[in-house]
Write a protein that holds these residues in place. Structure first.
Motif, PDB file in Angstrom:
ATOM      1  N   GLU A  65       0.830  -1.199   0.000  1.00  0.00           N
ATOM      2  CA  GLU A  65       0.000   0.000   0.000  1.00  0.00           C
ATOM      3  C   GLU A  65       0.870   1.257   0.000  1.00  0.00           C
ATOM      4  O   GLU A  65       2.068   1.192   0.303  1.00  0.00           O
ATOM      5  CB  GLU A  65      -0.904   0.006   1.248  1.00  0.00           C
ATOM      6  CG  GLU A  65      -1.899  -1.142   1.319  1.00  0.00           C
ATOM      7  CD  GLU A  65      -3.036  -0.991   0.319  1.00  0.00           C
ATOM      8  OE1 GLU A  65      -3.144   0.099  -0.297  1.00  0.00           O
ATOM      9  OE2 GLU A  65      -3.816  -1.958   0.159  1.00  0.00           O
ATOM     10  N   ASP A 191       6.394   2.192  -9.238  1.00  0.00           N
ATOM     11  CA  ASP A 191       5.009   2.617  -9.481  1.00  0.00           C
ATOM     12  C   ASP A 191       4.468   2.026 -10.777  1.00  0.00           C
ATOM     13  O   ASP A 191       3.875   2.722 -11.616  1.00  0.00           O
ATOM     14  CB  ASP A 191       4.920   4.151  -9.522  1.00  0.00           C
ATOM     15  CG  ASP A 191       5.242   4.780  -8.169  1.00  0.00           C
ATOM     16  OD1 ASP A 191       4.937   4.145  -7.142  1.00  0.00           O
ATOM     17  OD2 ASP A 191       5.811   5.883  -8.141  1.00  0.00           O
ATOM     18  N   HIS A 193       1.935   0.356 -11.224  1.00  0.00           N
ATOM     19  CA  HIS A 193       0.476   0.468 -11.318  1.00  0.00           C
ATOM     20  C   HIS A 193       0.041   1.680 -12.128  1.00  0.00           C
ATOM     21  O   HIS A 193      -1.117   1.777 -12.525  1.00  0.00           O
ATOM     22  CB  HIS A 193      -0.137   0.531  -9.914  1.00  0.00           C
ATOM     23  CG  HIS A 193       0.515   1.540  -9.019  1.00  0.00           C
ATOM     24  ND1 HIS A 193       1.671   1.268  -8.312  1.00  0.00           N
ATOM     25  CD2 HIS A 193       0.194   2.823  -8.723  1.00  0.00           C
ATOM     26  CE1 HIS A 193       2.024   2.346  -7.614  1.00  0.00           C
ATOM     27  NE2 HIS A 193       1.150   3.290  -7.849  1.00  0.00           N
ATOM     28  N   TRP A 194       0.955   2.627 -12.375  1.00  0.00           N
ATOM     29  CA  TRP A 194       0.617   3.812 -13.149  1.00  0.00           C
ATOM     30  C   TRP A 194       1.094   3.742 -14.596  1.00  0.00           C
ATOM     31  O   TRP A 194       0.890   4.691 -15.357  1.00  0.00           O
ATOM     32  CB  TRP A 194       1.208   5.063 -12.497  1.00  0.00           C
ATOM     33  CG  TRP A 194       0.381   5.603 -11.380  1.00  0.00           C
ATOM     34  CD1 TRP A 194      -0.981   5.659 -11.300  1.00  0.00           C
ATOM     35  CD2 TRP A 194       0.857   6.184 -10.168  1.00  0.00           C
ATOM     36  NE1 TRP A 194      -1.380   6.232 -10.124  1.00  0.00           N
ATOM     37  CE2 TRP A 194      -0.268   6.567  -9.402  1.00  0.00           C
ATOM     38  CE3 TRP A 194       2.121   6.427  -9.645  1.00  0.00           C
ATOM     39  CZ2 TRP A 194      -0.160   7.170  -8.159  1.00  0.00           C
ATOM     40  CZ3 TRP A 194       2.227   7.022  -8.415  1.00  0.00           C
ATOM     41  CH2 TRP A 194       1.093   7.383  -7.683  1.00  0.00           C
ATOM     42  N   ARG A 221       4.775  -2.018  -7.034  1.00  0.00           N
ATOM     43  CA  ARG A 221       3.417  -1.584  -7.361  1.00  0.00           C
ATOM     44  C   ARG A 221       2.508  -1.689  -6.149  1.00  0.00           C
ATOM     45  O   ARG A 221       2.843  -2.320  -5.143  1.00  0.00           O
ATOM     46  CB  ARG A 221       2.856  -2.432  -8.502  1.00  0.00           C
ATOM     47  CG  ARG A 221       2.705  -3.927  -8.170  1.00  0.00           C
ATOM     48  CD  ARG A 221       2.073  -4.677  -9.328  1.00  0.00           C
ATOM     49  NE  ARG A 221       1.906  -6.095  -9.071  1.00  0.00           N
ATOM     50  CZ  ARG A 221       0.877  -6.635  -8.411  1.00  0.00           C
ATOM     51  NH1 ARG A 221      -0.075  -5.853  -7.927  1.00  0.00           N
ATOM     52  NH2 ARG A 221       0.790  -7.934  -8.245  1.00  0.00           N
ATOM     53  N   ARG A 222       1.335  -1.082  -6.286  1.00  0.00           N
ATOM     54  CA  ARG A 222       0.298  -1.208  -5.274  1.00  0.00           C
ATOM     55  C   ARG A 222      -0.464  -2.518  -5.494  1.00  0.00           C
ATOM     56  O   ARG A 222      -0.347  -3.138  -6.554  1.00  0.00           O
ATOM     57  CB  ARG A 222      -0.639   0.002  -5.354  1.00  0.00           C
ATOM     58  CG  ARG A 222       0.053   1.301  -4.937  1.00  0.00           C
ATOM     59  CD  ARG A 222      -0.866   2.494  -5.010  1.00  0.00           C
ATOM     60  NE  ARG A 222      -0.147   3.728  -4.694  1.00  0.00           N
ATOM     61  CZ  ARG A 222      -0.671   4.939  -4.763  1.00  0.00           C
ATOM     62  NH1 ARG A 222      -1.944   5.092  -5.130  1.00  0.00           N
ATOM     63  NH2 ARG A 222       0.051   6.009  -4.462  1.00  0.00           N
ATOM     64  N   PRO A 223      -1.276  -2.935  -4.529  1.00  0.00           N
ATOM     65  CA  PRO A 223      -1.920  -4.258  -4.620  1.00  0.00           C
ATOM     66  C   PRO A 223      -2.992  -4.397  -5.693  1.00  0.00           C
ATOM     67  O   PRO A 223      -3.457  -5.503  -5.940  1.00  0.00           O
ATOM     68  CB  PRO A 223      -2.542  -4.436  -3.220  1.00  0.00           C
ATOM     69  CG  PRO A 223      -1.809  -3.505  -2.329  1.00  0.00           C
ATOM     70  CD  PRO A 223      -1.453  -2.337  -3.185  1.00  0.00           C
ATOM     71  N   GLN A 224      -3.394  -3.309  -6.328  1.00  0.00           N
ATOM     72  CA  GLN A 224      -4.476  -3.392  -7.312  1.00  0.00           C
ATOM     73  C   GLN A 224      -4.136  -4.367  -8.437  1.00  0.00           C
ATOM     74  O   GLN A 224      -2.977  -4.566  -8.791  1.00  0.00           O
ATOM     75  CB  GLN A 224      -4.749  -2.009  -7.898  1.00  0.00           C
ATOM     76  CG  GLN A 224      -3.586  -1.446  -8.721  1.00  0.00           C
ATOM     77  CD  GLN A 224      -3.652   0.050  -8.867  1.00  0.00           C
ATOM     78  OE1 GLN A 224      -3.691   0.758  -7.872  1.00  0.00           O
ATOM     79  NE2 GLN A 224      -3.681   0.545 -10.099  1.00  0.00           N
ATOM     80  N   LEU A 225      -5.164  -4.965  -9.009  1.00  0.00           N
ATOM     81  CA  LEU A 225      -4.994  -5.943 -10.070  1.00  0.00           C
ATOM     82  C   LEU A 225      -4.492  -5.271 -11.344  1.00  0.00           C
ATOM     83  O   LEU A 225      -5.029  -4.253 -11.779  1.00  0.00           O
ATOM     84  CB  LEU A 225      -6.319  -6.648 -10.355  1.00  0.00           C
ATOM     85  CG  LEU A 225      -6.321  -7.657 -11.506  1.00  0.00           C
ATOM     86  CD1 LEU A 225      -5.422  -8.841 -11.175  1.00  0.00           C
ATOM     87  CD2 LEU A 225      -7.747  -8.127 -11.795  1.00  0.00           C
ATOM     88  N   LEU A 226      -3.444  -5.836 -11.947  1.00  0.00           N
ATOM     89  CA  LEU A 226      -2.941  -5.387 -13.245  1.00  0.00           C
ATOM     90  C   LEU A 226      -3.085  -6.552 -14.210  1.00  0.00           C
ATOM     91  O   LEU A 226      -2.262  -7.459 -14.237  1.00  0.00           O
ATOM     92  CB  LEU A 226      -1.476  -4.946 -13.143  1.00  0.00           C
ATOM     93  CG  LEU A 226      -1.193  -3.721 -12.261  1.00  0.00           C
ATOM     94  CD1 LEU A 226       0.301  -3.452 -12.184  1.00  0.00           C
ATOM     95  CD2 LEU A 226      -1.916  -2.490 -12.822  1.00  0.00           C
ATOM     96  N   GLU A 230      -0.931 -10.466 -15.132  1.00  0.00           N
ATOM     97  CA  GLU A 230      -1.534 -11.679 -14.582  1.00  0.00           C
ATOM     98  C   GLU A 230      -0.826 -12.914 -15.142  1.00  0.00           C
ATOM     99  O   GLU A 230      -0.609 -13.041 -16.341  1.00  0.00           O
ATOM    100  CB  GLU A 230      -3.018 -11.725 -14.928  1.00  0.00           C
ATOM    101  CG  GLU A 230      -3.789 -12.783 -14.157  1.00  0.00           C
ATOM    102  CD  GLU A 230      -5.286 -12.666 -14.384  1.00  0.00           C
ATOM    103  OE1 GLU A 230      -6.011 -13.563 -13.914  1.00  0.00           O
ATOM    104  OE2 GLU A 230      -5.718 -11.697 -15.023  1.00  0.00           O
ATOM    105  N   GLU A 238       5.371  -9.243  -0.579  1.00  0.00           N
ATOM    106  CA  GLU A 238       4.289  -8.377  -0.113  1.00  0.00           C
ATOM    107  C   GLU A 238       4.720  -7.672   1.167  1.00  0.00           C
ATOM    108  O   GLU A 238       5.065  -8.325   2.160  1.00  0.00           O
ATOM    109  CB  GLU A 238       3.025  -9.192   0.133  1.00  0.00           C
ATOM    110  CG  GLU A 238       2.452  -9.834  -1.114  1.00  0.00           C
ATOM    111  CD  GLU A 238       1.143 -10.563  -0.821  1.00  0.00           C
ATOM    112  OE1 GLU A 238       1.196 -11.768  -0.507  1.00  0.00           O
ATOM    113  OE2 GLU A 238       0.082  -9.909  -0.911  1.00  0.00           O
TER     114      GLU A 238
END
Length: 455
Positions: A65, A191, A193-194, A221-226, A230, A238
């Motif tokens: 996070e 980063d 995730h961006w 990266r943040r935990p959001q799904l990319l 996958e 983590e």
């Protein structure tokens, strides 16, 4: 000592050469003192580096996070790194801008500075490809898409079915990168995730080819799904909230065991909930006699408010450019001089790195600074940035930045310009096989058209 080969033969140690052309980055941190509570994670990363040196490349995804310590951990890892380091960053403004992330990596591999125009980038890219992977010469136009370079079309490129552009482009780019970066090497992506979709897909392909190439790819990266990542193998690290004992050590390291009463210590640790950035800034606020805000945003807001008025305003205005600050662009937008602006930005080292192209230490700092601007002032600054960027593109036909111009006009509420630049950027993205990024831009154009109709 390793030696860089490519554009020309050299005899300089590789790390000196890399610093000269910007392929390594000092990783200054606004957080001082030793890192606490991350020994196990650091050992996992160091083991991956050791395996890479031994010839076994791999992929590591570092997930956590905001404020949990990803950048701090990577700074610790790279502080004594003994292999070449190549760094790229995602930016909050990257989505919808094809290759905004991967361009950094390809240009570094080809010894091309970020400031080089399309013609110079094309000449350097041609020399680099011919030196390390001459079999890719026929596919140079595909690699030029990623590098933001101007090269002549080749018969092979012209004959390629548009449906196969993306796949062939990514295959060519990965082959060039692995030939150019050398072995062993570390590719560090912060980063992730961006990142734009095209860059994420390219990194996925690079990750699939790391093991036999002596390349270590670390994605933070943040935990959001990319979805693009996958199924990507490798090690998943983590970062969880730090343990209570470690949190106590962080506070004591910051202000000393005799400078705080037990009840205040417990209050700080409980309030931060294991988030190191929140804990350090909360502790600093406490040490200055401030209160204990219940959210990190409030702590950062108090930090910004403590700045002198002129510095506070500059930080807020710089945040309009995104996570990375293009100083010449900011000079034009604020009608300042580059020397003056560098001096003023260097006084904001608590929030920004002190490089020639500064960036915010943490996106939370950028967000809080940006939200400190009035809505009217934000729009005015975005409009100025859009005009300045459009002027750059009009003066340099080889430049590639339509999507960035479109974004700033969109945020400025300039619907006509947003629609015009968004649709052109979307057209270019489609032609380059970046369909998902093109869709982002078409949606932006659609929003602009609705806004224009409403007006």
């Amino acid at each position: 000592d390793h030696c860089v080969t490519g554009v020309q033969t050299c005899a300089l140690p590789i790390l000196k050469v890399l610093r000269a052309i910007g392929r390594t980055e000092n990783r200054p941190s606004h957080q001082q003192g030793r890192m606490i509570g991350r020994d196990r994670e650091l050992e996992s990363l160091r083991a991956a580096v050791a395996d890479c040196i031994a010839g076994s490349g791999s992929v590591v995804q570092l997930v956590g996070e905001p404020g949990i310590g990803k950048s701090r951990l990577l700074g610790e890892l790279t502080a004594d790194l003994r292999i070449p380091l190549f760094t790229m960053w995602g930016d909050p403004y990257s989505p919808g801008q094809p290759f905004a992330g991967s361009r950094q990596l390809v240009r570094a591999a080809a010894h091309i500075s970020a400031e080089a125009d399309g013609n110079l980038a094309g000449a350097l890219l041609m020399a680099a490809v011919h030196a390390v992977a001459p079999n890719l010469d026929p596919w140079l136009p595909l690699l030029a898409m990623v590098a933001g370079a101007e090269v002549e079309i080749t018969p092979e490129g012209e004959a390629l079915d548009p449906r196969h552009i993306a796949d062939r482009r990514d295959a060519v780019t990965v082959e060039f990168l692995l030939a150019s970066l050398g072995s062993p090497c570390l590719v560090l992506v912060e980063d992730a995730h961006w990142l734009d979709d095209a860059s994420l897909r390219l990194l996925r392909r690079l990750g699939d080819n790391c093991s036999g190439a002596g390349c270590l790819l670390i994605l933070s990266r943040r935990p959001q799904l990319l979805p693009q990542l996958e199924g990507l193998g490798g090690l998943l690290v983590e970062l969880k909230p730090v343990e209570t004992d470690a949190a106590v050590q962080i506070v004591i390291e910051k202000i000393g065991s005799t400078g705080i009463r037990d009840e205040h210590l417990s209050q700080l640790v409980e309030r931060a909930a294991g988030n190191p950035l929140y804990l350090e800034e909360l502790t600093a606020s406490f040490a200055r006699g401030g209160d204990l805000p219940d959210r990190l945003e409030k702590v950062v807001g108090a930090m910004v408010d403590e700045l002198p008025v002129s510095k506070r305003l500059l930080l807020r205005e710089a945040s309009v450019l995104g996570g990375h600050i293009d100083v010449p662009l900011l000079v034009e937008v604020l009608d300042s001089t580059e020397d003056e602006l560098h001096e003023e930005l260097s006084a904001l080292s608590r929030f920004l790195t002190t490089e020639r192209s500064p960036r915010f230490h943490h996106d939370m700092f950028r967000v809080v600074a940006y939200e400190g601007l009035s809505f009217r002032r934000r729009r005015s600054l975005h409009a100025r940035v859009g005009v300045a960027l459009a002027h750059r593109l009009n003066n340099d036909p080889t430049a590639d930045g339509n999507a960035n111009v479109a974004l700033h006009f969109h945020r400025a509420g300039r619907h006509r310009e947003s629609w015009m630049w968004s649709t052109e950027a979307a057209r270019q993205a489609r032609a380059r096989g970046a369909g998902v990024d093109a869709l982002v831009l078409y949606r932006q154009a659609f929003d602009a058209e609705i806004g224009r109709a409403h007006v």
